[in-house]
Design a protein around this motif. Sequence first.
Motif, PDB file in Angstrom:
ATOM      1  N   LEU A  42      -1.451  19.471 -13.553  1.00 22.46           N
ATOM      2  CA  LEU A  42      -1.437  18.121 -12.979  1.00 22.46           C
ATOM      3  C   LEU A  42       0.000  17.616 -12.837  1.00 22.46           C
ATOM      4  N   CYS A  43       0.827  17.900 -13.836  1.00 23.14           N
ATOM      5  CA  CYS A  43       2.238  17.501 -13.772  1.00 23.14           C
ATOM      6  C   CYS A  43       2.935  18.203 -12.608  1.00 23.14           C
ATOM      7  N   ARG A  44       2.646  19.480 -12.435  1.00 22.26           N
ATOM      8  CA  ARG A  44       3.275  20.217 -11.343  1.00 22.26           C
ATOM      9  C   ARG A  44       2.777  19.735  -9.982  1.00 22.26           C
ATOM     10  N   ASP A  45       1.508  19.346  -9.911  1.00 20.37           N
ATOM     11  CA  ASP A  45       0.989  18.750  -8.672  1.00 20.37           C
ATOM     12  C   ASP A  45       1.770  17.488  -8.323  1.00 20.37           C
ATOM     13  N   ALA A  46       1.955  16.608  -9.343  1.00 27.52           N
ATOM     14  CA  ALA A  46       2.660  15.345  -9.122  1.00 27.52           C
ATOM     15  C   ALA A  46       4.112  15.594  -8.735  1.00 27.52           C
ATOM     16  N   LEU A  47       4.763  16.540  -9.399  1.00 28.07           N
ATOM     17  CA  LEU A  47       6.156  16.849  -9.095  1.00 28.07           C
ATOM     18  C   LEU A  47       6.296  17.460  -7.704  1.00 28.07           C
ATOM     19  N   SER A  48       5.346  18.310  -7.322  1.00 30.87           N
ATOM     20  CA  SER A  48       5.367  18.871  -5.967  1.00 30.87           C
ATOM     21  C   SER A  48       5.253  17.755  -4.936  1.00 30.87           C
ATOM     22  N   MET A  49       4.423  16.762  -5.252  1.00 31.71           N
ATOM     23  CA  MET A  49       4.223  15.642  -4.341  1.00 31.71           C
ATOM     24  C   MET A  49       5.509  14.846  -4.152  1.00 31.71           C
ATOM     25  N   VAL A  50       6.230  14.579  -5.267  1.00 28.62           N
ATOM     26  CA  VAL A  50       7.465  13.802  -5.144  1.00 28.62           C
ATOM     27  C   VAL A  50       8.540  14.598  -4.406  1.00 28.62           C
ATOM     28  N   LEU A  51       8.534  15.896  -4.565  1.00 23.64           N
ATOM     29  CA  LEU A  51       9.494  16.722  -3.828  1.00 23.64           C
ATOM     30  C   LEU A  51       9.249  16.660  -2.328  1.00 23.64           C
ATOM     31  N   VAL A  52       7.984  16.794  -1.941  1.00 23.56           N
ATOM     32  CA  VAL A  52       7.642  16.816  -0.521  1.00 23.56           C
ATOM     33  C   VAL A  52       7.720  15.434   0.117  1.00 23.56           C
TER      34      VAL A  52
ATOM     35  N   GLU B 221       0.839  -1.203   0.000  1.00 20.21           N
ATOM     36  CA  GLU B 221       0.000   0.000   0.000  1.00 20.21           C
ATOM     37  C   GLU B 221       0.870   1.247   0.000  1.00 20.21           C
ATOM     38  N   TRP B 222       1.959   1.220   0.790  1.00 19.55           N
ATOM     39  CA  TRP B 222       2.861   2.363   0.849  1.00 19.55           C
ATOM     40  C   TRP B 222       3.581   2.565  -0.482  1.00 19.55           C
ATOM     41  N   LEU B 223       4.040   1.453  -1.089  1.00 16.92           N
ATOM     42  CA  LEU B 223       4.779   1.546  -2.347  1.00 16.92           C
ATOM     43  C   LEU B 223       3.913   2.041  -3.500  1.00 16.92           C
ATOM     44  N   THR B 224       2.601   1.850  -3.396  1.00 15.42           N
ATOM     45  CA  THR B 224       1.696   2.242  -4.483  1.00 15.42           C
ATOM     46  C   THR B 224       0.828   3.436  -4.104  1.00 15.42           C
ATOM     47  N   SER B 225       1.277   4.233  -3.142  1.00 11.38           N
ATOM     48  CA  SER B 225       0.511   5.401  -2.722  1.00 11.38           C
ATOM     49  C   SER B 225       1.273   6.678  -3.043  1.00 11.38           C
ATOM     50  N   GLY B 226       0.542   7.786  -3.127  1.00  9.01           N
ATOM     51  CA  GLY B 226       1.151   9.086  -3.330  1.00  9.01           C
ATOM     52  C   GLY B 226       2.061   9.146  -4.543  1.00  9.01           C
ATOM     53  N   SER B 227       3.185   9.842  -4.414  1.00 12.18           N
ATOM     54  CA  SER B 227       4.108  10.029  -5.532  1.00 12.18           C
ATOM     55  C   SER B 227       4.756   8.723  -5.972  1.00 12.18           C
ATOM     56  N   ARG B 228       4.827   7.741  -5.072  1.00 14.45           N
ATOM     57  CA  ARG B 228       5.459   6.464  -5.423  1.00 14.45           C
ATOM     58  C   ARG B 228       4.662   5.731  -6.498  1.00 14.45           C
ATOM     59  N   GLN B 229       3.337   5.982  -6.558  1.00 15.74           N
ATOM     60  CA  GLN B 229       2.496   5.348  -7.565  1.00 15.74           C
ATOM     61  C   GLN B 229       2.868   5.829  -8.961  1.00 15.74           C
TER      62      GLN B 229
ATOM     63  N   PHE C 268       6.046   7.776  -9.680  1.00 17.54           N
ATOM     64  CA  PHE C 268       7.490   7.846  -9.913  1.00 17.54           C
ATOM     65  C   PHE C 268       8.258   6.629  -9.393  1.00 17.54           C
ATOM     66  N   GLY C 269       7.577   5.714  -8.685  1.00 16.26           N
ATOM     67  CA  GLY C 269       8.318   4.664  -8.012  1.00 16.26           C
ATOM     68  C   GLY C 269       8.991   5.243  -6.774  1.00 16.26           C
ATOM     69  N   VAL C 270       9.916   4.498  -6.189  1.00 13.44           N
ATOM     70  CA  VAL C 270      10.603   4.952  -4.980  1.00 13.44           C
ATOM     71  C   VAL C 270      11.959   5.545  -5.353  1.00 13.44           C
TER      72      VAL C 270
END
Length: 207
Positions: free
Chosen positions: A128-138, A94-102, A104-106
């Motif tokens: 939407l791309c910027r939302d996803a990128l912000s998520m991986v940054l945080v 669940e953790w590996l497939t949640s948030g930005s990991r879903q 970009f991977g880990v």
Amino acid sequence: QPLISSSKWLQLHGLKRKKLSLSQILSQVGFQHRKDYVTTLGKLVPSRYADGLFPQYKRAQDGSVYNLTAKKELILHFVDRLMGAIELYKQRMEWLTSGSRQIFGVVQEQCTVIVLDFGTASPTEFDLCRDALSMVLVEQVTQIAKFNLIRAAQGLIKWQQKSTPVSEHTVKSAVMWLWKLDHMTAASHTSSAEALLEAMSDEAVSL
């Protein structure tokens, strides 16, 4: 990676080291039903003394048979441990497939440069791309050592000249820079390759 997820993963590996594979469990709850070669018959013959004396389990992988001698309490003990291990696997997945990991991977590298290529994205897709990128940054970049952002465009646009140590301030700065980017930026056919080459030229980056 978040501390809670890492600790759970270590706990799961601890369970594996404590003999939770099928072979290891079988060796603790019984013994293998033996066969021996009988010369006069010219074949392997299994012993018969245990027939009807013990419950038996036949492994599908190799056809070996185990006589089960453990008491019910020990079997239930292994059931509890196995159920605990299954729950840890579920939580890890669940953790590996949640948030930005879903998406970009880990991110496992300690120093990384993220290359942004928005192509011909519409304004909605751009956000939407910027939302996803912000998520991986945080969520993920905050867990590594250094990072940078490069946008593939005519005359590459870089957040910093080289990878920068991660801190609360630098991550916030990168997110703000990301959201200040113009939607449409002139790009050449080679801009993506040029951005990747520029990212790889940073000596600190993990390739």
